[in-house]
Motif scaffolding. Structure first.
Motif, PDB file in Angstrom:
ATOM      1  N   ILE A 107      71.533  59.540 -23.312  1.00 34.33           N
ATOM      2  CA  ILE A 107      71.899  60.230 -24.554  1.00 34.33           C
ATOM      3  C   ILE A 107      71.607  61.708 -24.361  1.00 34.33           C
ATOM      4  N   LEU A 108      72.592  62.543 -24.637  1.00 32.61           N
ATOM      5  CA  LEU A 108      72.453  63.992 -24.530  1.00 32.61           C
ATOM      6  C   LEU A 108      72.399  64.570 -25.936  1.00 32.61           C
ATOM      7  N   VAL A 109      71.422  65.436 -26.202  1.00 31.18           N
ATOM      8  CA  VAL A 109      71.245  66.034 -27.524  1.00 31.18           C
ATOM      9  C   VAL A 109      71.326  67.543 -27.385  1.00 31.18           C
ATOM     10  N   SER A 110      72.259  68.161 -28.109  1.00 29.55           N
ATOM     11  CA  SER A 110      72.469  69.600 -27.960  1.00 29.55           C
ATOM     12  C   SER A 110      71.399  70.420 -28.661  1.00 29.55           C
ATOM     13  N   THR A 141      61.779  71.054 -28.397  1.00 33.14           N
ATOM     14  CA  THR A 141      61.708  70.862 -29.846  1.00 33.14           C
ATOM     15  C   THR A 141      62.281  69.518 -30.248  1.00 33.14           C
ATOM     16  N   SER A 142      63.453  69.183 -29.728  1.00 35.20           N
ATOM     17  CA  SER A 142      64.065  67.900 -30.075  1.00 35.20           C
ATOM     18  C   SER A 142      63.196  66.737 -29.608  1.00 35.20           C
ATOM     19  N   ARG A 143      62.553  66.893 -28.469  1.00 38.16           N
ATOM     20  CA  ARG A 143      61.662  65.830 -28.003  1.00 38.16           C
ATOM     21  C   ARG A 143      60.525  65.602 -28.990  1.00 38.16           C
ATOM     22  N   HIS A 144      59.913  66.676 -29.476  1.00 35.49           N
ATOM     23  CA  HIS A 144      58.834  66.542 -30.456  1.00 35.49           C
ATOM     24  C   HIS A 144      59.351  65.924 -31.759  1.00 35.49           C
TER      25      HIS A 144
END
Length: 335
Positions: A107-110, A141-144
């Motif tokens: 999964i890729l998150v921009s 940030t998205s990981r957190h």
């Protein structure tokens, strides 16, 4: 990809996309749920908003899979960061079970905004995906935020923080990461800016899911086409130097405050064979509704088509109108 190989792909698109009109609404090839057509090198399925599934060789990669389509607007129709997160897990599960080619391996998150990230924790928690390894690539940030939203610990172990310049090799394909920029609102501000350097309290509102660092990704299938995936309507074109995707997915939400978009983006790409607009629907009409195709902006396709003409690419680059959840097969005869 060499120019001769790209010419082959352009020819295949011309032959295999009969009835697809440049710059207008048109029928896509018939959807083939849960499988890529026999002989297809790569299948592209629009999940609405900025979301896509890439499927090839019985495998699946997701980009910005946002399926809840929750209310987001204030009384004036603008983004309201104070509105609560209202995830539609039934809608997420339906698409995951009935529409996708299979369990994704990546999964890729921009970036961290709700309409890109919000459904990823639920997807990663699905019992139907248990026992299958699913990696996620995103910024720190998205990981957190994923951890704060309750993503299972065993899935968090496979959430990899990446940044522009990374180029990662997977089995049969690679993923290149580009630094990108988020689109600007008409007053030149950005919605829900900010970063998270540690795991915050559980997000409750749209504005709690902050942008972080916006990224773009290029997925290159070995022996096949490459696809550039952008989730926003802005570009740091110098970051794309040397990128020569065969297919480019172009974010087309509001960009009136961004100078020269999408022309600057196209000038950096080197005449892709195929351009697909995204992030140009109303974001709230449920997937599967009979009228959802009518919520896509025809202006986005027109704007891309005119940008292609200004680049002098007319006849060599197609602009196609995707339809929600329908599969577009891109077949390279050289494979």
């Amino acid at each position: 990809m060499s120019q001769s190989r790209r010419s082959v792909l352009q020819g295949v698109l011309g032959a295999g996309a009969a009835g697809l009109l440049v710059g207008g609404a048109a029928s896509l090839p018939a959807a083939r749920p849960r499988a890529v057509a026999k002989g297809a090198e790569l299948g592209l399925r629009w999940l609405g908003v900025a979301g896509w599934e890439l499927s090839f060789a019985g495998r699946s990669v997701l980009f910005d899979p946002y399926l809840s389509r929750m209310p987001y607007a204030d009384a004036d129709g603008g983004l309201d960061p104070a509105l609560p997160l209202r995830l539609d897990t039934d809608a997420v599960d339906h698409v995951a079970e009935k529409e996708l080619a299979g369990v994704p391996e990546l999964i890729l998150v921009s970036h961290g905004h709700f309409d890109h990230l919000a459904d990823v924790p639920h997807l990663l928690s699905r019992p139907g995906w248990s026992g299958r390894r699913v990696r996620t690539l995103c910024d720190t940030t998205s990981r957190h935020l994923l951890e704060a939203m309750g993503t299972p610990a065993h899935r968090m172990a496979d959430v990899v923080a990446v940044s522009g310049g990374d180029h990662l090799q997977f089995d049969g394909y690679s993923v290149e990461v580009f630094r990108s920029l988020h689109s600007r609102q008409q007053d030149y501000t950005s919605f829900a800016p900010g970063t998270r350097d540690a795991v915050p309290a559980r997000p409750r509102t749209l504005g709690d899911l902050v942008e972080g660092q916006t990224l773009a990704f290029q997925v290159s299938v070995e022996g096949g086409p490459s696809v550039l995936l952008t989730g926003t309507s802005n570009v740091a074109e110098r970051e794309l130097a040397g990128a020569r995707p065969d297919v480019a997915v172009i974010g087309m939400s509001g960009y009136s405050a961004v100078h020269g978009y999408p022309d600057r983006l196209l000038a950096a790409l080197g005449s892709p064979s195929l351009l697909l607009p995204c992030h140009h629907d109303d974001m709230v009409t449920p997937l599967g509704s009979s009228g959802i195709s009518g919520t896509s902006s025809s202006d986005a396709v027109t704007a891309l088509t005119k940008a292609v003409e200004r680049q002098g690419w007319a006849g060599g680059t197609r602009v196609l109108t995707p339809r929600h959840l329908e599969l577009l097969d891109v077949t390279d005869a050289a494979v």
